[in-house]
Design a protein around this motif. Structure first.
Motif, PDB file in Angstrom:
ATOM      1  N   GLY A  28       0.698  -1.183  -0.087  1.00 33.57           N
ATOM      2  CA  GLY A  28       0.093   0.023   0.146  1.00 33.57           C
ATOM      3  C   GLY A  28       0.931   1.267  -0.041  1.00 33.57           C
ATOM      4  N   TYR A  29       0.202   2.243   0.655  1.00 34.17           N
ATOM      5  CA  TYR A  29       0.732   3.501   0.280  1.00 34.17           C
ATOM      6  C   TYR A  29       1.108   4.008   1.950  1.00 34.17           C
ATOM      7  N   SER A  30       2.283   4.402   2.484  1.00 29.85           N
ATOM      8  CA  SER A  30       2.443   4.863   3.532  1.00 29.85           C
ATOM      9  C   SER A  30       2.537   6.399   3.733  1.00 29.85           C
ATOM     10  N   SER A  31       2.425   6.827   5.374  1.00 28.87           N
ATOM     11  CA  SER A  31       2.506   8.122   5.462  1.00 28.87           C
ATOM     12  C   SER A  31       2.919   8.221   6.970  1.00 28.87           C
ATOM     13  N   GLN A  32       3.627   9.282   7.346  1.00 28.66           N
ATOM     14  CA  GLN A  32       4.062   9.366   8.845  1.00 28.66           C
ATOM     15  C   GLN A  32       3.283  10.484   9.576  1.00 28.66           C
ATOM     16  N   ILE A  33       2.934  10.200  10.905  1.00 28.23           N
ATOM     17  CA  ILE A  33       2.429  11.066  11.764  1.00 28.23           C
ATOM     18  C   ILE A  33       3.630  11.277  12.705  1.00 28.23           C
ATOM     19  N   VAL A  34       4.402  12.510  12.861  1.00 30.28           N
ATOM     20  CA  VAL A  34       5.375  12.696  13.701  1.00 30.28           C
ATOM     21  C   VAL A  34       5.101  13.463  14.875  1.00 30.28           C
ATOM     22  N   LEU A  35       5.585  12.750  15.890  1.00 34.38           N
ATOM     23  CA  LEU A  35       5.157  13.330  17.192  1.00 34.38           C
ATOM     24  C   LEU A  35       6.652  13.751  17.963  1.00 34.38           C
ATOM     25  N   HIS A  36       6.377  14.904  18.678  1.00 34.10           N
ATOM     26  CA  HIS A  36       7.685  15.270  19.497  1.00 34.10           C
ATOM     27  C   HIS A  36       7.035  15.963  20.600  1.00 34.10           C
ATOM     28  N   ASP A  37       7.935  15.670  21.779  1.00 39.35           N
ATOM     29  CA  ASP A  37       7.413  16.412  23.101  1.00 39.35           C
ATOM     30  C   ASP A  37       8.731  16.707  24.090  1.00 39.35           C
ATOM     31  N   GLY A  97      14.825   4.043  14.144  1.00 37.21           N
ATOM     32  CA  GLY A  97      13.526   3.403  14.395  1.00 37.21           C
ATOM     33  C   GLY A  97      12.310   4.357  14.643  1.00 37.21           C
ATOM     34  N   PRO A  98      11.055   3.918  14.823  1.00 38.17           N
ATOM     35  CA  PRO A  98      10.076   4.816  15.262  1.00 38.17           C
ATOM     36  C   PRO A  98      10.133   5.517  16.464  1.00 38.17           C
ATOM     37  N   LEU A  99      11.133   5.250  17.457  1.00 36.53           N
ATOM     38  CA  LEU A  99      11.279   6.234  18.549  1.00 36.53           C
ATOM     39  C   LEU A  99      12.547   6.643  18.444  1.00 36.53           C
ATOM     40  N   SER A 100      12.753   7.813  18.941  1.00 40.03           N
ATOM     41  CA  SER A 100      14.370   8.333  18.798  1.00 40.03           C
ATOM     42  C   SER A 100      15.059   7.915  20.223  1.00 40.03           C
ATOM     43  N   SER A 101      16.459   7.951  20.000  1.00 41.14           N
ATOM     44  CA  SER A 101      17.214   7.452  21.229  1.00 41.14           C
ATOM     45  C   SER A 101      16.927   8.080  22.512  1.00 41.14           C
ATOM     46  N   ASP A 102      16.449   9.351  22.374  1.00 40.41           N
ATOM     47  CA  ASP A 102      16.066  10.256  23.627  1.00 40.41           C
ATOM     48  C   ASP A 102      14.752   9.927  24.076  1.00 40.41           C
ATOM     49  N   GLY A 103      13.961   9.311  23.015  1.00 43.80           N
ATOM     50  CA  GLY A 103      12.520   9.275  23.386  1.00 43.80           C
ATOM     51  C   GLY A 103      11.521  10.593  23.329  1.00 43.80           C
ATOM     52  N   LYS A 104      12.155  11.587  22.920  1.00 43.97           N
ATOM     53  CA  LYS A 104      11.317  12.676  22.411  1.00 43.97           C
ATOM     54  C   LYS A 104      10.412  12.941  21.253  1.00 43.97           C
ATOM     55  N   THR A 105      11.233  11.926  20.083  1.00 45.88           N
ATOM     56  CA  THR A 105      10.410  11.911  19.019  1.00 45.88           C
ATOM     57  C   THR A 105      10.182  10.707  18.466  1.00 45.88           C
ATOM     58  N   ALA A 106       9.062  10.470  17.828  1.00 42.67           N
ATOM     59  CA  ALA A 106       8.576   9.429  17.294  1.00 42.67           C
ATOM     60  C   ALA A 106       7.617   9.565  16.090  1.00 42.67           C
ATOM     61  N   TYR A 107       7.243   8.401  15.261  1.00 51.92           N
ATOM     62  CA  TYR A 107       6.595   8.514  14.437  1.00 51.92           C
ATOM     63  C   TYR A 107       5.422   7.195  14.009  1.00 51.92           C
ATOM     64  N   ILE A 108       4.451   7.534  14.002  1.00 55.15           N
ATOM     65  CA  ILE A 108       3.392   6.624  13.650  1.00 55.15           C
ATOM     66  C   ILE A 108       3.265   5.969  12.043  1.00 55.15           C
ATOM     67  N   THR A 109       3.640   5.084  11.702  1.00 52.17           N
ATOM     68  CA  THR A 109       3.656   4.672  10.163  1.00 52.17           C
ATOM     69  C   THR A 109       2.212   4.243   9.986  1.00 52.17           C
ATOM     70  N   VAL A 110       1.442   4.881   8.883  1.00 50.38           N
ATOM     71  CA  VAL A 110       0.046   4.508   8.888  1.00 50.38           C
ATOM     72  C   VAL A 110       0.012   3.957   7.241  1.00 50.38           C
ATOM     73  N   ARG A 111      -0.395   3.055   7.039  1.00 49.06           N
ATOM     74  CA  ARG A 111      -0.478   2.508   5.617  1.00 49.06           C
ATOM     75  C   ARG A 111      -2.003   2.354   4.969  1.00 49.06           C
ATOM     76  N   PHE A 112      -2.116   2.787   4.002  1.00 51.61           N
ATOM     77  CA  PHE A 112      -3.298   3.048   3.140  1.00 51.61           C
ATOM     78  C   PHE A 112      -3.632   1.983   1.873  1.00 51.61           C
ATOM     79  N   ASP A 113      -4.638   1.744   1.781  1.00 52.02           N
ATOM     80  CA  ASP A 113      -4.675   0.945   0.425  1.00 52.02           C
ATOM     81  C   ASP A 113      -4.969   1.685  -0.742  1.00 52.02           C
ATOM     82  N   VAL A 114      -4.812   3.068  -0.480  1.00 54.35           N
ATOM     83  CA  VAL A 114      -5.007   4.001  -1.831  1.00 54.35           C
ATOM     84  C   VAL A 114      -4.039   5.146  -1.099  1.00 54.35           C
ATOM     85  N   GLN A 115      -3.717   6.063  -2.308  1.00 56.73           N
ATOM     86  CA  GLN A 115      -2.877   6.997  -2.040  1.00 56.73           C
ATOM     87  C   GLN A 115      -3.596   8.156  -1.140  1.00 56.73           C
TER      88      GLN A 115
END
Length: 769
Positions: free
Chosen positions: A80-89, A145-163
């Motif tokens: 499918g088609y992937s997109s990231q939701i990036v998180l930071h705190d 990886g999906p979680l940074s070494s300091d744990g303050k940034t991460a991303y959720i990889t969402v996969r879709f069946d369409v663009q």
């Protein structure tokens, strides 16, 4: 039965255009009402049945698409088609476990979502990074990886069946609701990739249009003095573009057009619409100044300049539709979208303009800011104005003027030698865009390559089970040694065991040339070596790999596009003016001017000479399809001025047989019109530089510069010099070629004056001379 005269069809067409112009001028109420009704109907139909614009397209037959197909077949959730939701705190995100679980769970429930990966529960990347570093013996690297070494940034990889970018704005509220728990907990949430593109504010070209219109009014008022004559080209062009865009919206319901299509169509439609109307109005006003009746003056303008508009419009349309020769439907449809508004501009010039001229009658010059002027300088029957004197100077020193013109375009074209085609990444967007903020967060936490991971797909379905372990070991060792990669994750089999998956991260950003080199190196050398001696097949897929494949296809087919467009335009000029050297000159000089405009675009965007001032962050490659689009558009538009100028040169040449004086005469009566038309088109194109879309900025600057070069360096230096040097030989055509070519009259060589009395045909004038 005796054969018909070769100009019979041309005379019929001329008579038809004259009758059309006179009818529209005489029945202006019917024509204007018909246009208004058509606009309302098209707008209503477009609102009810019009389609959406989307960048959802795929290249068949390329290795990235084949790899994606293999992945979808063996592991649909990984495809499918992937997109990231990036998180930071500012605090480690591990404290938001419940909110993260809720968000990913709600994301998985959304339509078209195949999977959503929780970065807190996903396998860690530290061991993978350690393994990769030891095998490559490289410097310490950031966690990918999906979680940074300091744990303050991460991303959720969402996969879709369409663009995801095709899902429409109505899809975003569901995504916003899903991640709302994370936002309430204080985390910064940004959408990267296709989701970020979906979240961008809708393109608004009204500012660009207002700027272009404002400059156009000033230029027309200064150039021609009449308020109504200055406003009319803008009104007719705007009406034609509105109608063309509505028609394009209806076509979008049946065909997929790129999101940039309406902006591109607006740019071209406004430019040519103003030019075409200006050509007709200028000829009409000169007829009025010569004492003609308004209706007959409008008919004569339509039969003469209107025919030049028709030929020029056909040339532009041929150039734009020639983009289908690329074999890439996405690019061909961009040309088709622009051609729609060109068609509406031509129809508007041949019908709406004469109708408005009939409506105004002799009142067209009632409101003035200076003494109204039209085609010629003040003075006697024999033109002796500024442009005529200038042409005479060119006539006395043609080689010097030609050398000056060639030197100018060659110097401007120098940056073209270092052009780098590619895809403009999110890192060049304004910081007001969520995808740009996501890009920066990913770069800071995981390195620039994290924004464009390369997915390795090894299809081992044809390999016996007993050999698969050795294949995986051999492939992993080969991948780990690839130059240019910051990290290579271990090859992991899919659930059915038939496919091995890994991810390669570049040391550079996705738009960097080094990432393109890495992708091609993986495809051409590393993967064939990794599966050597087996029946396995390796692919590099993902968004970045698909962009590289697209770039390679476009680059390989650009020479074909250039050849097709130049060849078609050469044949049109040859058929119109019956001069082999004239057609060759037009093709060569237009190619030179386009090369110069390419050079300016490379210097500004790729070299960074002024890019930040235009709102571009850093240096960016030239979007792969921009040179192809620019070539077709510029080559077509340059033919407007070419045909308008050469038609007057040819007209005087057929009357006097004085080749050198014909050039001076043509410059005298067309220089003001061409200069004003070029300034207007430059202002229309340059106004789009304020767009947030970098591709639109690139096209706007490139088209503005090209028109400026074409109307100054080419038309004022090179064309007069070359035409002077060629003399009467410019109009030579072999007899056998003349016999087989169709006869196209560009400016009404046989058309009588506004009184309707026909002038002698060229053959008759030639015998008389």
């Amino acid at each position: 039965m005796s054969p018909s005269h070769p100009h019979t069809g041309g005379r019929a067409a001329r008579g038809g255009l004259r009758r059309l112009g006179e009818w529209c001028a005489r029945h202006f109420v019917i024509v204007i009402v018909a246009w208004l009704v058509a606009l309302v109907a098209l707008q209503a139909l477009n609102r009810s049945f019009g389609g959406e614009y989307s960048d959802d397209f795929a290249l068949s037959g390329v290795q990235s698409q084949e790899g994606l197909d293999v992945l979808k077949k063996h592991d649909p959730q990984a495809g499918g088609y992937s997109s990231q939701i990036v998180l930071h705190d500012d605090q480690p995100l591990t404290g938001l476990g419940s909110q993260m679980a809720t968000a990913t769970g709600d994301l998985q429930k959304l339509p078209h979502v195949l999977s959503a990966q929780n970065p807190l529960t996903a396998p860690g990347s530290s061991s993978q990074q350690s393994q990769s570093q030891q095998s490559q013996q490289s410097a310490p690297q950031k966690n990918v990886g999906p979680l940074s070494s300091d744990g303050k940034t991460a991303y959720i990889t969402v996969r879709f069946d369409v663009q995801p970018s095709t899902l429409g704005d109505g899809y975003l509220p569901g995504v916003d609701n899903a991640v709302e728990p994370l936002r309430k907990a204080g985390a910064q949430v940004e959408y990267g990739g296709p989701l970020g593109e979906l979240a961008r504010p809708a393109a608004d070209d009204r500012v660009s249009e207002l700027i272009g219109f404002g400059v156009a009014i000033v230029v027309l008022l200064i150039g021609f003095g009449s308020v109504l004559a200055a406003v009319m080209p803008l009104v007719t062009a705007l009406v034609a573009v509105i109608g063309g865009l509505a028609l394009l919206g209806l076509l979008a319901a049946a065909f997929t057009f790129a999101t940039v299509s309406p902006t591109l169509a607006t740019m071209i439609g406004l430019g040519v619409g103003i030019d075409y109307a200006l050509f007709l109005i200028t000829r009409h006003r000169q007829n009025l100044m010569n004492g003609a009746d308004p209706v007959r003056a409008a008919g004569h303008a339509t039969a003469t300049s209107g025919r030049a508009v028709l030929v020029s419009g056909c040339t532009v349309i041929v150039a734009l539709t020639g983009l289908y020769a690329s074999g890439v439907t996405f690019i061909g449809k961009l040309g088709l979208a622009a051609a729609v508004t060109v068609v509406s501009a031509v129809v508007g010039a041949l019908t709406l303009v004469p109708a408005l001229l009939g409506l105004l009658g002799r009142r067209i010059d009632r409101f003035t800011v200076r003494r109204p002027v039209a085609e010629t300088e003040e003075g006697a029957d024999v033109p002796q104005g500024t442009w005529h004197r200038y042409a005479k100077r060119v006539e006395h020193r043609p080689w010097q003027f030609l050398a000056a013109g060639v030197t100018t375009v060659v110097v401007l074209a120098i940056p073209l030698l270092s052009i780098q085609l590619g895809h403009i990444g999110d890192g060049a967007d304004p910081t007001s865009f969520t995808d740009r903020r996501a890009y920066d967060l990913m770069t800071d936490a995981f390195g620039p390559g994290s924004n464009g991971p390369l997915t390795i797909v090894v299809d081992q379905s044809g390999v016996p089970s007993s050999q698969r372990s050795d294949l995986a070991s051999q492939a992993q060792k080969t991948l780990n040694s690839v130059p240019g990669a910051s990290t290579v994750t271990p090859l992991t089999p899919t659930k059915d065991g038939d496919v091995l998956l890994a991810t390669v991260y570049s040391q550079h950003s996705p738009q960097d040339a080094a990432t393109t080199d890495l992708t091609n190196r993986l495809v051409d050398h590393t993967l064939p070596q990794a599966v050597a001696g087996t029946d396995a097949h390796g692919y590099v897929t993902g968004t970045t790999a698909a962009q590289v494949d697209f770039r390679d296809i476009v680059a390989s087919r650009l020479p074909l596009i250039i050849g097709v467009v130049v060849g078609l335009a050469f044949l049109i000029i040859l058929a119109v003016f019956r001069g082999l050297l004239v057609a060759l000159k037009a093709a060569v000089l237009n190619v030179l001017s386009i090369a110069a405009s390419y050079g300016v675009v490379v210097a500004v965007f790729q070299w960074g000479w002024g890019g930040p001032a235009l709102g571009v962050h850093g240096r960016v490659p030239i979007e792969s399809y921009v040179p192809m689009m620019m070539f077709a558009i510029i080559f077509g538009l340059s033919m407007d001025y070419e045909i308008f100028l050469l038609s007057r040169v040819h007209e005087n040449w057929m009357r006097t047989k004085d080749a050198k004086d014909s050039v001076a005469h043509a410059l005298e009566i067309t220089a003001r019109v061409i200069t004003c038309a070029a300034l207007i088109m430059v202002s229309v194109f340059a106004a789009f530089i304020v767009s947030d879309n970098i591709v639109v900025k690139m096209l706007g600057l490139g088209l503005a510069v090209s028109v400026l070069i074409d109307a100054t360096v080419v038309r004022l230096l090179m064309v007069p010099a070359v035409m002077t040097l060629l003399g009467r030989h410019a109009w030579w055509t072999p007899r056998w070629l003349d016999r087989i070519m169709p006869h196209i009259d560009a400016e009404g060589d046989h058309e009588g004056g506004p009184d309707g009395v026909s002038a002698p045909a060229p053959a008759e004038r030639e015998r008389a001379s």
